[in-house]
Design a protein around this motif. Structure first.
Motif, short mmCIF file in Angstrom:
data_model
loop_
_atom_site.label_atom_id
_atom_site.label_comp_id
_atom_site.label_asym_id
_atom_site.label_seq_id
_atom_site.Cartn_x
_atom_site.Cartn_y
_atom_site.Cartn_z
N LEU B 311 0.89 -1.02 -0.20
CA LEU B 311 -0.11 0.06 0.06
C LEU B 311 0.83 1.30 0.06
O LEU B 311 0.18 2.30 -0.11
N GLY B 312 2.36 1.26 0.32
CA GLY B 312 2.91 2.32 0.21
C GLY B 312 2.71 3.23 1.29
O GLY B 312 2.83 4.42 1.02
N MET B 313 2.61 2.80 2.48
CA MET B 313 2.54 3.59 3.61
C MET B 313 3.05 2.76 4.98
O MET B 313 3.01 1.47 4.81
N PRO B 314 2.95 3.50 6.07
CA PRO B 314 3.50 2.60 7.33
C PRO B 314 2.30 1.81 7.80
O PRO B 314 1.12 1.89 7.55
N CYS B 315 2.77 0.83 8.31
CA CYS B 315 1.88 -0.24 8.80
C CYS B 315 2.34 -0.77 10.00
O CYS B 315 3.58 -1.52 9.92
N GLN B 316 1.51 -0.88 11.13
CA GLN B 316 2.30 -1.21 12.41
C GLN B 316 1.05 -1.73 13.42
O GLN B 316 -0.22 -1.66 12.87
N ASP B 317 1.72 -2.50 14.36
CA ASP B 317 0.70 -3.21 15.22
C ASP B 317 0.84 -2.09 16.47
O ASP B 317 1.72 -2.20 17.09
N PRO B 318 -0.31 -1.39 16.75
CA PRO B 318 -0.24 -0.41 17.89
C PRO B 318 0.25 -1.23 19.31
O PRO B 318 0.89 -0.48 20.13
N VAL B 319 -0.23 -2.28 19.26
CA VAL B 319 0.02 -3.09 20.66
C VAL B 319 1.45 -3.42 20.71
O VAL B 319 2.11 -3.35 21.84
N ARG B 320 1.85 -3.99 19.67
CA ARG B 320 3.26 -4.31 19.63
C ARG B 320 4.59 -3.31 19.33
O ARG B 320 5.57 -3.28 20.12
N ASP B 321 3.94 -2.38 18.43
CA ASP B 321 5.00 -1.47 18.02
C ASP B 321 4.65 -0.19 18.13
O ASP B 321 5.53 0.87 17.92
N GLY B 322 3.71 0.30 18.74
CA GLY B 322 3.11 1.70 18.91
C GLY B 322 2.75 2.11 17.46
O GLY B 322 2.58 1.31 16.47
N SER B 324 4.17 5.08 16.08
CA SER B 324 5.08 6.37 15.82
C SER B 324 5.37 6.35 14.31
O SER B 324 5.22 7.47 13.81
N ARG B 325 5.33 5.58 13.48
CA ARG B 325 5.64 6.04 11.94
C ARG B 325 4.50 6.25 11.48
O ARG B 325 4.45 7.23 10.47
N ILE B 326 3.05 5.86 12.03
CA ILE B 326 1.98 6.45 11.52
C ILE B 326 1.59 7.93 11.71
O ILE B 326 1.62 8.54 11.04
N VAL B 327 2.01 8.17 13.12
CA VAL B 327 1.97 9.64 13.39
C VAL B 327 3.03 10.39 12.69
O VAL B 327 2.61 11.43 12.20
#
Lengths: 339, 339
Positions: B311-322, B324-327
């Motif tokens: 998708l060409g954008m940050p992807c994180q698990d908020p519980v595992r990784d927070g 920060s990259r999305i923000v």
């Protein structure tokens, strides 16, 4: 079901817009409308016999319909006392007003004393189900629109009339107050709790196995920023095999929202088909119904012809031309109607 | 606003799921949670001090939160008598139960006698406005999802926390019962009357001129046939500059609907962006938040990386990784925030 036949309440109304609902009822269900009740000769007439409550009961009327829209939606003391007199005479009451019949102590007391029923058609039913989107048997058509008030109810009723003329079993399924009074039943979909929008329409047009059509009255528009949620839930709950797109050419802006343009017809059509596919993967559009009241006869013909050519489907003004070509196209589709 | 700090009611609950709301509150608003009230030592503990109602009041507690979900949604006699005792001790009451506090005569009487307030967070506010879709100043982010219960609330709260860490003004805007208890205010958008979905969210996140962010908790999914109307009205009313897409990989079917597959992420993303453009033409997506609780650490990393690439954008698990990259991506956008 609201017991018919009806007596239509006009009271002292002199503004044609305020009796829009009663007029719709007199036009679409003439056989159900025995007469009108007017407090004075200067009030608007729908061309029905003027009857007192007692006379109406004598002729077989079952329900007094308060199909008037007064400013502020409140019930005037006159309206309340007329309503009580009607109950005393033996009529049930049906109302499309914002204010609820059952919230008026005198009306509630009189109804209880006389064992009459009160129908507040803006009041959604209790215990609605949550929608599921699972395929159910039946043939279903839904009218959708570029905007609110572009003729979806009229178009749906015209399709019902035409299908019945052709001998096809077809039933109008009402989702707004006027439609509910015309049909005698229905669900005021914009008044249900948000979680139940789709479920209320699944209940309104449930599984059907007689080969006939449920013709579901649309509401709002996917492109109306105030109400699109209602329109989407209705679209999913209706699970339509066929949609008919309704539009009023020349409208300057979305209803109630100066500056907000209407969507192009083709864009609106594609968005509705795409959204509908979630619960009805084979959905198709049978045609476009235009409200050309603001155009000359010649302009109306030209616009219908242009729309028909550009979208490749019938386009008619149901008031000027009826809906026979749209209905012919609906019936030409090979719709199984089984889940 | 529900007055904080809170005492959390556990009672006799032994099922972890039934105290989900209280647990969310203790996790996301620890400074607002003074203690817990348990009827027995075998009841679940949230790790907070056990306090009686009187002790809680003495330490400054203002409200007892009934953040329990009991079978059938009814209030047991024990719950009612505990609630009355809390009112008598001087606490207000907040409840996320289906049954309303104000429908319990003993509770209503005790609240009136002690001049305490009752907060039924599933009850929408009176006199909601109709939405307009007109552009309003402010910076707004909305979480959207492939399905219900995929982590939209958690993600939104994690974004609030991260933005505040970075010194950016940001406020979580709650649209569900747990979120409302956590925030102390909000609108239960799935419980409002259908006509007011968009308007209720315009009111929840109104014009804002301080340069800060309104972070709006999403509900449901445009692809959930039961609730898509809620999601669409919420999307239009939120008028988001930025959306964040939430998803749980590996889920077999849409919540509550065996057989109904989840939409592909790219399809869900495009549909949300397209629908959002009606009221927010420049809307963009900042990233994807995955709930990877069911995956191994290695699988979770792999899935996040694949989604991020495709998708060409940050992807994180908020519980595992927070988040920060999305923000970081949200804050990198050039969003004017003026209408």
């Amino acid at each position: 079901m609201i017991p018919a036949p009806y007596l239509l309440y006009i009271g002292n109304e002199t503004d044609p817009l305020s009796v829009k609902t009663s007029r719709g009822l007199a036009y679409w269900r003439p056989q159900a409308c025995l007469g009108q009740y007017r407090s004075s000769a200067s009030a608007i007439s729908l061309g029905l016999p003027d009857l007192t409550f007692a006379e109406a009961v004598q002729r077989g009327a079952r329900t007094l319909v308060l199909g008037v829209a007064n400013a502020g939606g409140v019930m005037s003391p006159t309206l309340v006392s007329d309503a009580v007199a009607a109950l005393d005479a033996g009529l049930n009451l049906a109302s499309g007003l914002h204010a609820r019949l059952r919230d008026q102590p005198e009306i509630r007391a009189a109804a209880a004393a006389k064992h009459r029923e009160l129908f507040d058609v803006r009041e959604p039913p209790q215990r609605l189900p949550i929608g599921t989107g699972y395929r159910r048997p039946g043939r279903r058509l839904l009218t959708v629109g570029t905007d609110c008030s572009v003729g979806k109810m009229y178009t749906t009723l015209a399709i019902e009339r035409r299908m019945r003329e052709l001998g096809t079993a077809a039933d109008f399924r009402a989702t707004g107050q006027t439609g509910i009074l015309i049909a005698g039943s229905g669900v005021p979909v914009d008044a249900v709790v948000a979680d139940f929008i789709a479920g209320s329409v699944e209940q309104l047009a449930p599984a059907r196995r007689d080969g006939g059509w449920d013709l579901i009255e649309g509401q709002g528009s996917l492109f109306h920023p105030s109400f699109a949620g209602v329109s989407l839930g209705l679209l999913h709950g209706a699970q339509p095999d066929v949609i008919v797109l309704c539009h009023e050419p020349g409208r300057e802006h979305m209803r109630g929202l100066p500056g907000r343009k209407l969507p192009p017809l083709a864009v609106c059509l594609q968005a509705n088909l795409e959204a509908a596919r979630l619960t009805s993967p084979e959905v198709v559009c049978a045609g476009v119904a235009l409200n050309t009241a603001s155009l000359s006869e010649a302009d109306a013909r030209r616009v219908c012809s242009e729309v028909s050519q550009s979208l490749g489907m019938p386009c008619q003004d149901p008031v000027r031309d009826g809906v026979s070509r749209i209905v012919d196209r609906v019936l030409s589709f090979d719709i199984e109607g089984v889940a």
